[in-house]
Design a protein around this motif. Structure first.
Motif, PDB file in Angstrom:
ATOM      1  N   UNK A  97       0.652  -1.373   0.005  1.00 49.21           N
ATOM      2  CA  UNK A  97       0.039  -0.078   0.064  1.00 49.21           C
ATOM      3  C   UNK A  97       0.813   1.038   0.014  1.00 49.21           C
ATOM      4  N   UNK A  98       0.241   2.173   0.632  1.00 50.28           N
ATOM      5  CA  UNK A  98       0.883   3.638   0.555  1.00 50.28           C
ATOM      6  C   UNK A  98       1.032   4.105   2.139  1.00 50.28           C
ATOM      7  N   UNK A  99       2.045   4.994   2.264  1.00 55.52           N
ATOM      8  CA  UNK A  99       2.018   5.872   3.694  1.00 55.52           C
ATOM      9  C   UNK A  99       1.576   7.185   3.488  1.00 55.52           C
ATOM     10  N   UNK A 100       0.680   7.836   3.955  1.00 50.91           N
ATOM     11  CA  UNK A 100       0.318   9.090   3.522  1.00 50.91           C
ATOM     12  C   UNK A 100       0.381  10.119   4.834  1.00 50.91           C
ATOM     13  N   UNK A 109     -10.578  13.444   3.259  1.00 43.35           N
ATOM     14  CA  UNK A 109      -9.522  14.187   3.257  1.00 43.35           C
ATOM     15  C   UNK A 109      -8.516  14.425   2.147  1.00 43.35           C
ATOM     16  N   UNK A 110      -7.606  15.116   2.215  1.00 40.27           N
ATOM     17  CA  UNK A 110      -6.624  15.280   1.193  1.00 40.27           C
ATOM     18  C   UNK A 110      -5.359  14.904   2.021  1.00 40.27           C
ATOM     19  N   UNK A 111      -4.235  13.938   1.364  1.00 39.40           N
ATOM     20  CA  UNK A 111      -3.130  13.551   2.112  1.00 39.40           C
ATOM     21  C   UNK A 111      -2.031  13.706   0.902  1.00 39.40           C
ATOM     22  N   UNK A 154       4.943  11.940  -3.147  1.00 40.35           N
ATOM     23  CA  UNK A 154       4.815  13.301  -3.459  1.00 40.35           C
ATOM     24  C   UNK A 154       3.395  13.640  -3.988  1.00 40.35           C
ATOM     25  N   UNK A 155       2.617  12.566  -4.487  1.00 34.32           N
ATOM     26  CA  UNK A 155       1.291  12.580  -4.893  1.00 34.32           C
ATOM     27  C   UNK A 155       0.492  13.178  -3.885  1.00 34.32           C
TER      28      UNK A 155
END
Length: 346
Positions: free
Chosen positions: A43-46, A83-85, A98-99
């Motif tokens: 997955x990803x870390x935000x 939300x936005x991260x 960076x996205x």
């Protein structure tokens, strides 16, 4: 890197009325995270930047055994919402470090998202609206704006010269409905609960605006109607007044019912029989059900209109995750003056 703080807002207690910060929700700074070593499992870390605070979150603050259209918050677990991260690390080929991404995120400074598809995640492309702040993507350029656009396009069947009434017209949803309706040449009647919000609705172009706390809703609608379309954000007595003021074959779009969210007694109606007497149509909807049909068009149209100033918006920005519980209380009590957003980080 050594572990760093990873503050979180958790659900602590099921409220019987309005949510109480420190009891219903708790801000906890005891958790930590190692950004370099925390497992991502593909997955990803935000890093959370902004979080939306919306009226419907009150419905998640219930016993988990009570079924509804959204899962209940779990005691001791983080709250979550749109939300936005910013992406800190990624093991997902479609999402880069960076996205900036929007989606349903925990009320926490950092989170691991194992499966982005399960949280309505999308990479934000700002090429068409580079001047918009990230906060707008949880408001009029995010889920509330989508709600307004999808519901209006799908169910209003509006024609130039029609009359529409929009309750909670100063909010992120209602304000977009007003502007869409004016773009289509409708007469717009709009209500809100403070004089400041009434002034904003006038700025949006609404033809008739009023404070429902100081003016009689039914009286205004009888004078300025009848209604072809009613956009309902509140339910209760205002919905009842709108039903009584509809034309034959009128359309009611049921989007929310904040008058009932904190009232365990429910709502009582006098005029439901008018649904058949006037051959009315009432459509309730969830934004996710209309995404496949309208989302691409929404992001092609609305962010550009916001960035150019053709469509107006307002935000009430609160800085600091620790204030999320208080912002939740304020929005339930109608004390907010615009779309409520919590800025967690820059």
């Amino acid at each position: 890197m050594a572990p760093i703080r990873n503050a979180v807002v958790t659900f602590n207690e099921i409220p019987t009325g309005y949510p109480i910060p420190g009891r219903t929700t708790v801000y906890d700074t005891s958790q930590t995270i190692d950004l370099d070593t925390v497992p991502l499992n593909g997955g990803i870390l935000i890093k959370t930047l902004v979080l939306s605070i919306d009226p419907y979150l009150r419905g998640n603050m219930r016993d988990a055994s009570v079924k509804s259209y959204l899962p209940a918050f779990l005691i001791g677990e983080p709250l979550y919402n749109y939300g936005v991260a910013r992406v800190v690390r990624s093991e997902n080929a479609d999402i880069k470090v960076g996205d900036h991404v929007s989606g349903i995120f925990n009320f926490q400074e950092y989170s691991v998202v194992s499966d982005p598809s399960r949280v309505d995640m999308r990479v934000i492309a700002k090429s068409d609206a580079p001047t918009l702040p990230w906060s707008v993507y949880v408001g009029v350029a995010g889920m509330p704006g989508e709600t307004a656009y999808f519901g209006y396009k799908e169910y209003a069947h509006a024609k130039k010269g029609d009359t529409i009434f929009v309750s909670t017209g100063a909010g992120a949803v209602g304000s977009i409905v007003i502007q869409l309706a004016k773009m289509d040449g409708l007469k717009v009647i709009a209500s809100a609960g403070t004089d400041e919000k009434v002034a904003f609705m006038k700025e949006l172009g609404a033809d008739v605006v009023f404070n429902y706390k100081t003016e009689d809703t039914l009286g205004v609608l009888k004078r300025e109607g009848p209604l072809d379309v009613y956009w309902d954000n509140v339910g209760g007595a205002i919905l009842d007044a709108a039903i009584e003021s509809m034309k034959d074959h009128g359309r009611i779009i049921a989007c929310g019912a904040i008058s009932a969210y904190n009232d365990p007694r429910g709502q009582h109606f006098k005029n439901l029989w008018q649904l058949f007497a006037r051959s009315l149509t009432i459509n309730g909807f969830l934004v996710r059900d209309l995404m496949p049909k309208w989302q691409e068009e929404f992001y092609r149209v609305i962010p550009a209109k916001l960035a150019s100033g053709e469509f107006k918006y307002r935000e009430e920005i609160t800085v600091g995750l620790e204030h999320a519980g208080e912002v939740l209380r304020k929005i339930q009590m109608g004390e907010n003056v615009a779309k409520s957003v919590v800025v967690v980080a820059e």
